[in-house]
Design a protein around this motif. Sequence first.
Motif, PDB file in Angstrom:
ATOM      1  N   LEU A 321       0.839  -1.202   0.000  1.00  0.00           N
ATOM      2  CA  LEU A 321       0.000   0.000   0.000  1.00  0.00           C
ATOM      3  C   LEU A 321       0.873   1.251   0.000  1.00  0.00           C
ATOM      4  O   LEU A 321       1.744   1.410   0.842  1.00  0.00           O
ATOM      5  CB  LEU A 321      -0.883   0.022   1.251  1.00  0.00           C
ATOM      6  N   ARG A 323       2.308   4.998   0.355  1.00  0.00           N
ATOM      7  CA  ARG A 323       2.277   6.219   1.171  1.00  0.00           C
ATOM      8  C   ARG A 323       3.258   7.202   0.559  1.00  0.00           C
ATOM      9  O   ARG A 323       4.233   6.798  -0.084  1.00  0.00           O
ATOM     10  CB  ARG A 323       2.710   5.923   2.611  1.00  0.00           C
ATOM     11  N   TYR A 324       3.015   8.475   0.785  1.00  0.00           N
ATOM     12  CA  TYR A 324       3.835   9.500   0.153  1.00  0.00           C
ATOM     13  C   TYR A 324       4.491  10.359   1.221  1.00  0.00           C
ATOM     14  O   TYR A 324       3.825  10.807   2.142  1.00  0.00           O
ATOM     15  CB  TYR A 324       2.965  10.361  -0.771  1.00  0.00           C
ATOM     16  N   ILE A 327       5.352  15.516   0.482  1.00  0.00           N
ATOM     17  CA  ILE A 327       4.445  16.288  -0.371  1.00  0.00           C
ATOM     18  C   ILE A 327       4.321  17.732   0.100  1.00  0.00           C
ATOM     19  O   ILE A 327       4.384  18.676  -0.694  1.00  0.00           O
ATOM     20  CB  ILE A 327       3.064  15.595  -0.434  1.00  0.00           C
ATOM     21  N   GLU A 328       4.163  17.915   1.392  1.00  0.00           N
ATOM     22  CA  GLU A 328       4.012  19.270   1.924  1.00  0.00           C
ATOM     23  C   GLU A 328       5.259  20.101   1.596  1.00  0.00           C
ATOM     24  O   GLU A 328       5.148  21.261   1.190  1.00  0.00           O
ATOM     25  CB  GLU A 328       3.823  19.172   3.445  1.00  0.00           C
ATOM     26  N   GLU A 329       6.413  19.493   1.748  1.00  0.00           N
ATOM     27  CA  GLU A 329       7.663  20.211   1.507  1.00  0.00           C
ATOM     28  C   GLU A 329       7.788  20.622   0.041  1.00  0.00           C
ATOM     29  O   GLU A 329       8.156  21.748  -0.259  1.00  0.00           O
ATOM     30  CB  GLU A 329       8.875  19.335   1.896  1.00  0.00           C
ATOM     31  N   LEU A 331       5.443  21.059  -2.163  1.00  0.00           N
ATOM     32  CA  LEU A 331       4.421  22.029  -2.587  1.00  0.00           C
ATOM     33  C   LEU A 331       4.702  23.429  -2.041  1.00  0.00           C
ATOM     34  O   LEU A 331       4.074  24.397  -2.452  1.00  0.00           O
ATOM     35  CB  LEU A 331       3.024  21.554  -2.201  1.00  0.00           C
ATOM     36  N   ALA A 332       5.665  23.542  -1.141  1.00  0.00           N
ATOM     37  CA  ALA A 332       6.076  24.864  -0.665  1.00  0.00           C
ATOM     38  C   ALA A 332       7.109  25.481  -1.617  1.00  0.00           C
ATOM     39  O   ALA A 332       7.415  26.663  -1.519  1.00  0.00           O
ATOM     40  CB  ALA A 332       6.639  24.772   0.745  1.00  0.00           C
ATOM     41  N   VAL A 336       5.927  24.257  -8.461  1.00  0.00           N
ATOM     42  CA  VAL A 336       5.864  22.790  -8.386  1.00  0.00           C
ATOM     43  C   VAL A 336       4.415  22.295  -8.559  1.00  0.00           C
ATOM     44  O   VAL A 336       3.513  22.767  -7.877  1.00  0.00           O
ATOM     45  CB  VAL A 336       6.434  22.298  -7.039  1.00  0.00           C
ATOM     46  N   TYR A 337       4.219  21.363  -9.480  1.00  0.00           N
ATOM     47  CA  TYR A 337       2.902  20.771  -9.731  1.00  0.00           C
ATOM     48  C   TYR A 337       2.990  19.268  -9.510  1.00  0.00           C
ATOM     49  O   TYR A 337       3.811  18.595 -10.128  1.00  0.00           O
ATOM     50  CB  TYR A 337       2.453  21.045 -11.168  1.00  0.00           C
ATOM     51  N   LEU A 338       2.110  18.767  -8.668  1.00  0.00           N
ATOM     52  CA  LEU A 338       2.107  17.349  -8.305  1.00  0.00           C
ATOM     53  C   LEU A 338       1.011  16.609  -9.067  1.00  0.00           C
ATOM     54  O   LEU A 338      -0.116  17.089  -9.152  1.00  0.00           O
ATOM     55  CB  LEU A 338       1.854  17.237  -6.800  1.00  0.00           C
ATOM     56  N   HIS A 339       1.345  15.455  -9.602  1.00  0.00           N
ATOM     57  CA  HIS A 339       0.358  14.581 -10.243  1.00  0.00           C
ATOM     58  C   HIS A 339       0.524  13.188  -9.664  1.00  0.00           C
ATOM     59  O   HIS A 339       1.477  12.485 -10.025  1.00  0.00           O
ATOM     60  CB  HIS A 339       0.578  14.527 -11.762  1.00  0.00           C
ATOM     61  N   LEU A 340      -0.396  12.794  -8.803  1.00  0.00           N
ATOM     62  CA  LEU A 340      -0.375  11.418  -8.303  1.00  0.00           C
ATOM     63  C   LEU A 340      -1.304  10.593  -9.185  1.00  0.00           C
ATOM     64  O   LEU A 340      -2.323  11.089  -9.666  1.00  0.00           O
ATOM     65  CB  LEU A 340      -0.822  11.368  -6.846  1.00  0.00           C
ATOM     66  N   GLY A 342      -2.951   7.732  -8.516  1.00  0.00           N
ATOM     67  CA  GLY A 342      -4.054   6.971  -7.937  1.00  0.00           C
ATOM     68  C   GLY A 342      -3.810   5.471  -7.925  1.00  0.00           C
ATOM     69  O   GLY A 342      -4.752   4.679  -8.011  1.00  0.00           O
ATOM     70  N   LYS A 343      -2.548   5.068  -7.835  1.00  0.00           N
ATOM     71  CA  LYS A 343      -2.255   3.633  -7.762  1.00  0.00           C
ATOM     72  C   LYS A 343      -2.227   3.227  -6.297  1.00  0.00           C
ATOM     73  O   LYS A 343      -1.544   3.841  -5.492  1.00  0.00           O
ATOM     74  CB  LYS A 343      -0.921   3.319  -8.445  1.00  0.00           C
TER      75      LYS A 343
ATOM     76  N   LYS B   3      -0.353  14.626   5.048  1.00  0.00           N
ATOM     77  CA  LYS B   3       0.724  13.715   4.735  1.00  0.00           C
ATOM     78  C   LYS B   3       0.326  12.242   4.731  1.00  0.00           C
ATOM     79  O   LYS B   3       0.724  11.502   3.858  1.00  0.00           O
ATOM     80  CB  LYS B   3       1.870  13.912   5.735  1.00  0.00           C
ATOM     81  N   TYR B   6      -3.053  10.679   1.675  1.00  0.00           N
ATOM     82  CA  TYR B   6      -3.201  10.462   0.239  1.00  0.00           C
ATOM     83  C   TYR B   6      -3.546   9.014  -0.060  1.00  0.00           C
ATOM     84  O   TYR B   6      -2.959   8.101   0.481  1.00  0.00           O
ATOM     85  CB  TYR B   6      -1.939  10.914  -0.513  1.00  0.00           C
ATOM     86  N   ILE B  28      -7.934  14.861  -8.748  1.00  0.00           N
ATOM     87  CA  ILE B  28      -7.330  13.661  -9.333  1.00  0.00           C
ATOM     88  C   ILE B  28      -5.826  13.671  -9.077  1.00  0.00           C
ATOM     89  O   ILE B  28      -5.229  12.634  -8.770  1.00  0.00           O
ATOM     90  CB  ILE B  28      -7.661  13.587 -10.843  1.00  0.00           C
ATOM     91  N   ASN B  29      -5.206  14.849  -9.159  1.00  0.00           N
ATOM     92  CA  ASN B  29      -3.758  14.949  -8.942  1.00  0.00           C
ATOM     93  C   ASN B  29      -3.364  14.658  -7.503  1.00  0.00           C
ATOM     94  O   ASN B  29      -2.202  14.367  -7.229  1.00  0.00           O
ATOM     95  CB  ASN B  29      -3.255  16.344  -9.316  1.00  0.00           C
ATOM     96  N   PHE B  30      -4.305  14.798  -6.572  1.00  0.00           N
ATOM     97  CA  PHE B  30      -4.006  14.587  -5.160  1.00  0.00           C
ATOM     98  C   PHE B  30      -4.372  13.178  -4.704  1.00  0.00           C
ATOM     99  O   PHE B  30      -4.181  12.840  -3.554  1.00  0.00           O
ATOM    100  CB  PHE B  30      -4.762  15.605  -4.295  1.00  0.00           C
ATOM    101  N   ASN B  31      -4.986  12.408  -5.642  1.00  0.00           N
ATOM    102  CA  ASN B  31      -5.182  11.001  -5.309  1.00  0.00           C
ATOM    103  C   ASN B  31      -6.118  10.771  -4.152  1.00  0.00           C
ATOM    104  O   ASN B  31      -5.920   9.846  -3.364  1.00  0.00           O
ATOM    105  CB  ASN B  31      -3.798  10.411  -4.977  1.00  0.00           C
ATOM    106  N   ARG B 291      -5.439  22.775  -1.733  1.00  0.00           N
ATOM    107  CA  ARG B 291      -4.275  23.051  -0.869  1.00  0.00           C
ATOM    108  C   ARG B 291      -4.741  23.611   0.483  1.00  0.00           C
ATOM    109  O   ARG B 291      -4.200  23.246   1.532  1.00  0.00           O
ATOM    110  CB  ARG B 291      -3.338  24.049  -1.545  1.00  0.00           C
ATOM    111  N   LEU B 296      -2.123  22.442   3.112  1.00  0.00           N
ATOM    112  CA  LEU B 296      -0.855  22.494   2.378  1.00  0.00           C
ATOM    113  C   LEU B 296      -0.516  23.960   2.126  1.00  0.00           C
ATOM    114  O   LEU B 296      -1.396  24.824   2.168  1.00  0.00           O
ATOM    115  CB  LEU B 296      -0.996  21.754   1.048  1.00  0.00           C
ATOM    116  N   PRO B 297       0.746  24.262   1.853  1.00  0.00           N
ATOM    117  CA  PRO B 297       1.084  25.670   1.589  1.00  0.00           C
ATOM    118  C   PRO B 297       0.359  26.178   0.344  1.00  0.00           C
ATOM    119  O   PRO B 297       0.166  25.423  -0.615  1.00  0.00           O
ATOM    120  CB  PRO B 297       2.603  25.642   1.355  1.00  0.00           C
TER     121      PRO B 297
END
Lengths: 380, 380
Positions: A321, A323-324, A327-329, A331-332, A336-340, A342-343, B3, B6, B28-31, B291, B296-297
Amino acid sequence: MAKDFYGELQLGILGGGQLGRMLIQEAINFNVNIHILDPDKNAPCRNLCNRFVHGALDDFDTVYAFGKGLDMVTIEIEKVNVDALEKLEEEGVTVYPQSRIIRLIQDKGLQKQFFKQNNIPTAPFQLISNKENLANTAIPLPYIQKLRKDGYDGRGVKKIISEADIETAFEAPSLIEQWIDFEKELAVIVSRNDDGDVATFPCVEMEFNPEANLVEFLISPSSLPFEIQQRAELLAKKIAEDLQIVGLLAVELFLTKDGQLLVNELAPRPHNSGHQSIEGNFTSQFAQHLRAIFNLPPGDTAARSNAVMVNLLGEAGHEGLARYEGIEEILALEGVYLHLYGKKFTKPFRKMGHVCVVNEDREMAINTARKVQQTIKVIT
Amino acid sequence: MAKDFYGELQLGILGGGQLGRMLIQEAINFNVNIHILDPDKNAPCRNLCNRFVHGALDDFDTVYAFGKGLDMVTIEIEKVNVDALEKLEEEGVTVYPQSRIIRLIQDKGLQKQFFKQNNIPTAPFQLISNKENLANTAIPLPYIQKLRKDGYDGRGVKKIISEADIETAFEAPSLIEQWIDFEKELAVIVSRNDDGDVATFPCVEMEFNPEANLVEFLISPSSLPFEIQQRAELLAKKIAEDLQIVGLLAVELFLTKDGQLLVNELAPRPHNSGHQSIEGNFTSQFAQHLRAIFNLPPGDTAARSNAVMVNLLGEAGHEGLARYEGIEEILALEGVYLHLYGKKFTKPFRKMGHVCVVNEDREMAINTARKVQQTIKVIT
């Protein structure tokens, strides 16, 4: 066809992974109905479509039954049953990219022969039907052995350095290719619609993770001399036109140390080397694919700013399973653009997401991407 | 909390319309897992979520049952059952924006009193309990009568010009407000997370369709003097802090002919006046809302270029299954982004989608937006 179809168009996508997911994010804007076929019941697209079918992509009956009754079928992975697609085409379902192109690209041997026939520069190669023939080839050692079929994300590729390596070579229809000591690996994404409008995205540079053999770091646009970028883009256009493809085509190229461009491989769909286009270009590769298959005019492909894309791979030693961390760091950080994706489950080197960094300043974008790479982790 | 959540976070959205739909495109990007409650079984979000519940947003039991067991609930419309949200909050479900803020903003009378108590400049007003009191008010004619509750998209608002108009005035708890002969209508979107980080988007200018009383044309960023924009942004920050809101807050303002800024109305959620941020700003209002509620920041809110947003409204005289005219033509124009909302049925002035136009040159963006407005039509 596009004009009368919005709201009613039934679009099937073979494959429900991250490429399908990002395609859906764009398809929402076009108001079409999405049908997904995927062998994984936890596929990233499972909850983002009108109909999710759990089934094998390489099974004739499954693919045929899935596509029958739809207006259009497209792919997010090449490893699909092409016979079923051919039958669907015959029966009036629009299949983009066309089945004949998927068939060609599925077989790396046919792909290489297509390059040769159309004067598309590519590394010298030889087709191999069985392992014994490797002892006596026209291509000198070291060379690369590639399975003709089903290689993906670095699987099905072996470097043969010495005669001893032939022992462990693949025993299956394959090709061998001269080892290219390249300067850089480049990619150009090109689109073509049914009216014949062709548009290329600016050339990008890739950095690979040598351990996983996956694109890990991608820089857009390339900072190579204009003349080289232009040659790469013209080559991509030529291939799209030679194929008469409808849809997106990713063209991966080597820039050799003596300045030649050699086409490595094709993918007839959105591609990892175009993920930065979501934030880095005026039109994303996913929007462009939809414009192409709906026979709409291509969007503006120009870069909006420097963009660096980092693949977010499952951490070595972690399986289970997901875990990430971090992420918070990240996105500060600026741009920065995050794309998860969904796996649900991670495993070593599995593509779990990506991060795109944009910045007016190329070096700043690269530095931030390095920080991202060091900070974010997919663990269990 | 973000944290560890997700992939596991169960996020409920009250309302499954276009705002929910665009929120999902980002979510969707945040899962995260999305649950939608909407009274329309054909709601735009129906096929884009893990769970779609068909039910009334103003019914206590429905909202409570929907939210129970979720980690977090947010809204895309204010007209929801706040008592149920309050109970959910008490039982440990995170509700952002907080129920007390939704309750305040649902009632335009309480909203105006909040402005007064907190020295937030707003048009002079008076609360009215019944129609008879309109004959003798402290606010001189002409004035605006607004229903305290359930006004939305121009509904529940009447201009009272002469005593004869009092005949047809609303007979329900309302407020009257001095008629402001404003120079411009502005909006600032602000976000605040649980850590207290506050960020404003650049001030935008709006143009209304006077017939439908809907935002039809929005220009970002504003070209008003810096001093006015800064005052508007500081006001928005002050309101977010006075409210201690977690989430997004849209602040609509009048700029009067003598240079005053008066706060008109608040919306504690993504808002029509922020749609251009998807392509026009580094962070979209939808990403910023996520966010904020995930603590999130805040992302970079700066404009990436001039952006003009056009609402795509149902054509007058057309009611029924929606068809779209002119899509091919507008997508051939430079910098045009189409967002269709997936609504099956159109009716006059219904919001069916929007188009965003970006351009380095402000006038070019406005000209293209005009062309878009003349070309695209939602008909039956």
